[in-house]
Structure formats: C-alpha cells, structure tokens
Scaffold this motif. Structure first.
Motif, PDB file in Angstrom:
ATOM      1  N   SER A  30       0.831  -1.207   0.000  1.00  0.00           N
ATOM      2  CA  SER A  30       0.000   0.000   0.000  1.00  0.00           C
ATOM      3  C   SER A  30       0.867   1.259   0.000  1.00  0.00           C
ATOM      4  O   SER A  30       0.530   2.248  -0.651  1.00  0.00           O
ATOM      5  CB  SER A  30      -0.966   0.000   1.173  1.00  0.00           C
ATOM      6  OG  SER A  30      -0.282   0.160   2.382  1.00  0.00           O
ATOM      7  N   SER A  40      -8.706   9.998  -0.746  1.00  0.00           N
ATOM      8  CA  SER A  40      -8.368   9.784   0.666  1.00  0.00           C
ATOM      9  C   SER A  40      -9.183  10.756   1.504  1.00  0.00           C
ATOM     10  O   SER A  40     -10.035  11.473   0.987  1.00  0.00           O
ATOM     11  CB  SER A  40      -6.870   9.972   0.895  1.00  0.00           C
ATOM     12  OG  SER A  40      -6.505  11.305   0.660  1.00  0.00           O
ATOM     13  N   LYS A  56      -8.891   0.850  -2.280  1.00  0.00           N
ATOM     14  CA  LYS A  56      -9.269   2.041  -1.531  1.00  0.00           C
ATOM     15  C   LYS A  56      -8.716   2.020  -0.106  1.00  0.00           C
ATOM     16  O   LYS A  56      -8.278   3.045   0.415  1.00  0.00           O
ATOM     17  CB  LYS A  56     -10.792   2.179  -1.503  1.00  0.00           C
ATOM     18  CG  LYS A  56     -11.274   3.543  -1.111  1.00  0.00           C
ATOM     19  CD  LYS A  56     -12.780   3.638  -1.215  1.00  0.00           C
ATOM     20  CE  LYS A  56     -13.107   4.279  -2.542  1.00  0.00           C
ATOM     21  NZ  LYS A  56     -14.511   4.667  -2.652  1.00  0.00           N
ATOM     22  N   VAL A  57      -8.703   0.856   0.516  1.00  0.00           N
ATOM     23  CA  VAL A  57      -8.162   0.738   1.877  1.00  0.00           C
ATOM     24  C   VAL A  57      -6.672   1.074   1.874  1.00  0.00           C
ATOM     25  O   VAL A  57      -6.180   1.797   2.742  1.00  0.00           O
ATOM     26  CB  VAL A  57      -8.396  -0.684   2.438  1.00  0.00           C
ATOM     27  CG1 VAL A  57      -7.692  -0.872   3.764  1.00  0.00           C
ATOM     28  CG2 VAL A  57      -9.872  -0.961   2.575  1.00  0.00           C
ATOM     29  N   GLY A  58      -5.935   0.570   0.894  1.00  0.00           N
ATOM     30  CA  GLY A  58      -4.515   0.872   0.779  1.00  0.00           C
ATOM     31  C   GLY A  58      -4.258   2.340   0.503  1.00  0.00           C
ATOM     32  O   GLY A  58      -3.282   2.911   0.996  1.00  0.00           O
ATOM     33  N   TYR A  60      -6.172   4.904   1.481  1.00  0.00           N
ATOM     34  CA  TYR A  60      -6.389   5.627   2.732  1.00  0.00           C
ATOM     35  C   TYR A  60      -5.254   5.385   3.718  1.00  0.00           C
ATOM     36  O   TYR A  60      -4.778   6.303   4.373  1.00  0.00           O
ATOM     37  CB  TYR A  60      -7.717   5.213   3.374  1.00  0.00           C
ATOM     38  CG  TYR A  60      -8.927   5.854   2.748  1.00  0.00           C
ATOM     39  CD1 TYR A  60      -9.255   7.167   3.042  1.00  0.00           C
ATOM     40  CD2 TYR A  60      -9.738   5.158   1.864  1.00  0.00           C
ATOM     41  CE1 TYR A  60     -10.371   7.764   2.476  1.00  0.00           C
ATOM     42  CE2 TYR A  60     -10.847   5.739   1.298  1.00  0.00           C
ATOM     43  CZ  TYR A  60     -11.156   7.045   1.601  1.00  0.00           C
ATOM     44  OH  TYR A  60     -12.248   7.636   1.039  1.00  0.00           O
ATOM     45  N   LEU A  61      -4.820   4.126   3.828  1.00  0.00           N
ATOM     46  CA  LEU A  61      -3.750   3.769   4.754  1.00  0.00           C
ATOM     47  C   LEU A  61      -2.439   4.456   4.383  1.00  0.00           C
ATOM     48  O   LEU A  61      -1.768   5.054   5.229  1.00  0.00           O
ATOM     49  CB  LEU A  61      -3.569   2.252   4.767  1.00  0.00           C
ATOM     50  CG  LEU A  61      -2.569   1.674   5.733  1.00  0.00           C
ATOM     51  CD1 LEU A  61      -3.139   1.728   7.142  1.00  0.00           C
ATOM     52  CD2 LEU A  61      -2.264   0.245   5.355  1.00  0.00           C
TER      53      LEU A  61
END
Length: 109
Positions: A30, A40, A56-58, A60-61
């Motif tokens: 990520s 984000s 999407k999770v990556g 944001y992270l």
C-alpha cells in the motif's frame, strides 16, 4: 512477562507469524503504490478506481501514514516483517522495551 515474544506453542507461533508477514506485505504494497491522486480523507479526487495496488483501503492507509510521519512510514512494514520472522522461528526477543523504543525512534514518532 514477555512482550512481543512467541508463546510456548509452535503452531500458534507459526499462525501469528503468517499474520504478521501478510500484514507487513499488505502495508508495504500500500505504501509502495501510493499515488497522490488516489481518493483519501483529505483529498478530493474524481478517480473512480484508485491506482493503489491494495485498493481504496490501501490508498487511505498510505495517505494517512505518509502524511503523518513521512518516509519513516516505510520502516513500519519492515519492522512488522522482522517481528513475524522472529515469531516464525519461535525465538525470544531480547530486551523488548529497548527494541520498542529504538523502533519508535527509527520511525520518527
């Protein structure tokens, strides 16, 4: 009391080691595929699909950690993988408090 150290059960150690290794790989992918044009929390983007390999999770992270601590964020997945390797080998971590403090200083927190 042992902090971060493996248990007396080798199969449990191996299972937790796999979790640590996959978490480190997830985090590294990520961060490595970060794009400032991904959606984000603090950017508005019209991109329907993020360019991040994790999705999407990556996105944001990676955005959270890179904007929070900068390039020191790349040390976090390396530390997670190293912890997973210690658990996989079921070897005890000597002086865990000193290693936690040193890791925090390395990351820059």
């Amino acid at each position: 009391m042992r902090y971060l150290g493996p248990t007396a059960r080798p199969r449990l150690n191996e299972a937790l080691a796999v979790v640590f290794l996959f978490a480190g790989l997830f985090f590294l992918l990520s961060l490595a595929s970060y794009s400032p044009f991904d959606p984000s929390l603090n950017t508005a983007s019209i991109a329907a699909k993020p360019a991040n390999l994790i999705g999407k999770v990556g996105a944001y992270l990676a955005d959270f950690w890179l904007q929070g601590i900068g390039l020191g964020a790349f040390a976090i997945p390396i530390l997670i993988v190293m912890l997973g390797w210690k658990w996989l080998r079921s070897s005890a971590i000597s002086s865990p408090l000193a290693k936690i403090i040193g890791s925090a200083l390395l990351v820059g927190v």
